[in-house]
Scaffold this motif. Structure first.
Motif, PDB file in Angstrom:
ATOM      1  N   PRO A 255       0.729  -1.328  -0.026  1.00 56.94           N
ATOM      2  CA  PRO A 255      -0.024  -0.010   0.054  1.00 56.94           C
ATOM      3  C   PRO A 255       0.815   1.179  -0.160  1.00 56.94           C
ATOM      4  O   PRO A 255       1.920   1.158   0.278  1.00 56.94           O
ATOM      5  CB  PRO A 255      -0.693   0.025   1.315  1.00 56.94           C
ATOM      6  CG  PRO A 255       0.107  -0.783   2.233  1.00 56.94           C
ATOM      7  CD  PRO A 255       0.819  -1.690   1.214  1.00 56.94           C
ATOM      8  N   GLU A 256       0.499   2.401  -0.283  1.00 59.67           N
ATOM      9  CA  GLU A 256       1.002   3.545  -0.399  1.00 59.67           C
ATOM     10  C   GLU A 256       1.470   4.030   1.123  1.00 59.67           C
ATOM     11  O   GLU A 256       0.717   3.490   2.116  1.00 59.67           O
ATOM     12  CB  GLU A 256       0.165   4.737  -0.940  1.00 59.67           C
ATOM     13  CG  GLU A 256      -0.285   4.584  -2.381  1.00 59.67           C
ATOM     14  CD  GLU A 256       0.912   4.638  -3.312  1.00 59.67           C
ATOM     15  OE1 GLU A 256       1.673   5.447  -2.890  1.00 59.67           O
ATOM     16  OE2 GLU A 256       0.876   3.741  -4.155  1.00 59.67           O
TER      17      GLU A 256
ATOM     18  N   THR B 267      13.435  -5.955   7.212  1.00 57.51           N
ATOM     19  CA  THR B 267      13.195  -6.714   6.222  1.00 57.51           C
ATOM     20  C   THR B 267      11.682  -7.454   6.530  1.00 57.51           C
ATOM     21  O   THR B 267      11.134  -7.597   5.643  1.00 57.51           O
ATOM     22  CB  THR B 267      14.378  -7.780   5.809  1.00 57.51           C
ATOM     23  OG1 THR B 267      15.392  -6.799   5.493  1.00 57.51           O
ATOM     24  CG2 THR B 267      13.916  -8.623   4.524  1.00 57.51           C
ATOM     25  N   GLY B 268      11.917  -8.315   7.373  1.00 61.48           N
ATOM     26  CA  GLY B 268      10.497  -9.030   7.788  1.00 61.48           C
ATOM     27  C   GLY B 268       9.309  -7.975   7.943  1.00 61.48           C
ATOM     28  O   GLY B 268       8.356  -8.224   7.283  1.00 61.48           O
ATOM     29  N   LEU B 269       9.431  -6.804   8.632  1.00 57.38           N
ATOM     30  CA  LEU B 269       8.380  -5.818   8.449  1.00 57.38           C
ATOM     31  C   LEU B 269       7.793  -5.418   7.073  1.00 57.38           C
ATOM     32  O   LEU B 269       6.720  -5.446   6.688  1.00 57.38           O
ATOM     33  CB  LEU B 269       8.765  -4.805   9.484  1.00 57.38           C
ATOM     34  CG  LEU B 269       9.112  -5.013  10.973  1.00 57.38           C
ATOM     35  CD1 LEU B 269       9.756  -3.771  11.628  1.00 57.38           C
ATOM     36  CD2 LEU B 269       7.930  -5.536  11.697  1.00 57.38           C
TER      37      LEU B 269
ATOM     38  N   GLN C 178       4.539  -6.195   5.021  1.00 57.33           N
ATOM     39  CA  GLN C 178       3.638  -5.058   4.607  1.00 57.33           C
ATOM     40  C   GLN C 178       3.511  -4.964   2.957  1.00 57.33           C
ATOM     41  O   GLN C 178       2.439  -4.561   2.357  1.00 57.33           O
ATOM     42  CB  GLN C 178       4.090  -3.867   5.133  1.00 57.33           C
ATOM     43  CG  GLN C 178       3.271  -2.665   4.950  1.00 57.33           C
ATOM     44  CD  GLN C 178       3.541  -1.396   5.540  1.00 57.33           C
ATOM     45  OE1 GLN C 178       4.429  -1.364   6.562  1.00 57.33           O
ATOM     46  NE2 GLN C 178       2.724  -0.392   5.432  1.00 57.33           N
ATOM     47  N   TYR C 179       4.583  -5.057   2.317  1.00 63.21           N
ATOM     48  CA  TYR C 179       4.965  -4.911   1.066  1.00 63.21           C
ATOM     49  C   TYR C 179       4.800  -6.384  -0.172  1.00 63.21           C
ATOM     50  O   TYR C 179       4.736  -5.923  -1.053  1.00 63.21           O
ATOM     51  CB  TYR C 179       5.735  -3.866   0.550  1.00 63.21           C
ATOM     52  CG  TYR C 179       5.468  -2.507   1.421  1.00 63.21           C
ATOM     53  CD1 TYR C 179       4.729  -1.707   0.877  1.00 63.21           C
ATOM     54  CD2 TYR C 179       6.263  -2.058   2.476  1.00 63.21           C
ATOM     55  CE1 TYR C 179       4.369  -0.440   1.366  1.00 63.21           C
ATOM     56  CE2 TYR C 179       6.094  -1.045   3.019  1.00 63.21           C
ATOM     57  CZ  TYR C 179       5.104  -0.111   2.286  1.00 63.21           C
ATOM     58  OH  TYR C 179       4.809   1.161   3.066  1.00 63.21           O
ATOM     59  N   GLY C 180       4.938  -7.283   0.704  1.00 63.99           N
ATOM     60  CA  GLY C 180       5.060  -8.455  -0.004  1.00 63.99           C
ATOM     61  C   GLY C 180       6.443  -9.045  -0.053  1.00 63.99           C
ATOM     62  O   GLY C 180       7.607  -8.496  -0.103  1.00 63.99           O
TER      63      GLY C 180
ATOM     64  N   THR D 178       8.837   4.130  -2.160  1.00 66.46           N
ATOM     65  CA  THR D 178      10.431   3.595  -2.537  1.00 66.46           C
ATOM     66  C   THR D 178      10.975   2.741  -1.546  1.00 66.46           C
ATOM     67  O   THR D 178      12.129   2.405  -1.711  1.00 66.46           O
ATOM     68  CB  THR D 178      11.267   4.871  -2.624  1.00 66.46           C
ATOM     69  OG1 THR D 178      11.407   5.588  -1.284  1.00 66.46           O
ATOM     70  CG2 THR D 178      10.830   5.992  -3.555  1.00 66.46           C
ATOM     71  N   LEU D 179      10.416   2.542  -0.412  1.00 63.37           N
ATOM     72  CA  LEU D 179      11.102   1.913   0.799  1.00 63.37           C
ATOM     73  C   LEU D 179      12.527   2.413   1.216  1.00 63.37           C
ATOM     74  O   LEU D 179      13.402   1.658   1.736  1.00 63.37           O
ATOM     75  CB  LEU D 179      11.193   0.282   0.421  1.00 63.37           C
ATOM     76  CG  LEU D 179       9.712  -0.258  -0.047  1.00 63.37           C
ATOM     77  CD1 LEU D 179      10.045  -1.731  -0.578  1.00 63.37           C
ATOM     78  CD2 LEU D 179       8.867  -0.420   1.136  1.00 63.37           C
TER      79      LEU D 179
END
Length: 149
Positions: A54-55, A104-106, A110-112, A75-76
């Motif tokens: 999600p945004e 990374t896990g979080l 959240q983003y796949g 952009t993470l």
């Protein structure tokens, strides 16, 4: 070099292919990591080619605006610390990028999981522009076959 020597050279080259590919990847890990970082930062897409969603939450977006960062797409990347935690893994004929950050896990939750995967185009570019030229150099280092009659 005669035909028997050429055949031996090619057989040895084939048996050395896996370690050679591993060395090529290790020697070019910075370039390989830049492919992932560029895609995340400039294209905001995951390894499946989908826009990262999600945004950002409104508070995150506003904070990014205040810091002069991209806030209109995911952009993470905030401080760059997570991007710096990336490393390249080559196992069982696959190139992967992973991270030793607790974030990374979080982020994958959240983003796949595919945020650190390569797209098919990324893999094609790595093979065509990094791996194949080095393999061709190795194969072409063979001397011409001289046939004696």
């Amino acid at each position: 070099m005669n035909i028997a020597q050429e055949i031996t050279f090619l057989e040895n080259t084939i048996s050395e292919m896996e370690p050679l590919i591993r060395k090529i990847i290790d020697d070019n890990k910075g370039i390989i990591l830049r492919i992932i970082k560029f895609r995340l930062y400039n294209k905001s897409i995951d390894g499946d080619g989908n826009r990262i969603t999600p945004e950002y939450k409104m508070s995150t977006s506003e904070g990014k605006k205040l810091r002069g960062q991209i806030s209109t797409r995911v952009t993470l990347r905030d401080t760059g610390k997570w991007y710096r935690s990336f490393y390249v893994v080559y196992e069982n004929g696959e190139i992967r990028v992973n991270s030793d950050s607790i974030k990374t896990g979080l982020l994958t939750e959240q983003y796949g999981n595919s945020i650190l995967d390569f797209t098919n185009q990324d893999i094609t570019n790595i093979i065509k522009n990094i791996i194949e030229p080095e393999i061709n150099k190795r194969i072409n280092s063979s001397k011409q076959i001289i046939i004696d009659f």
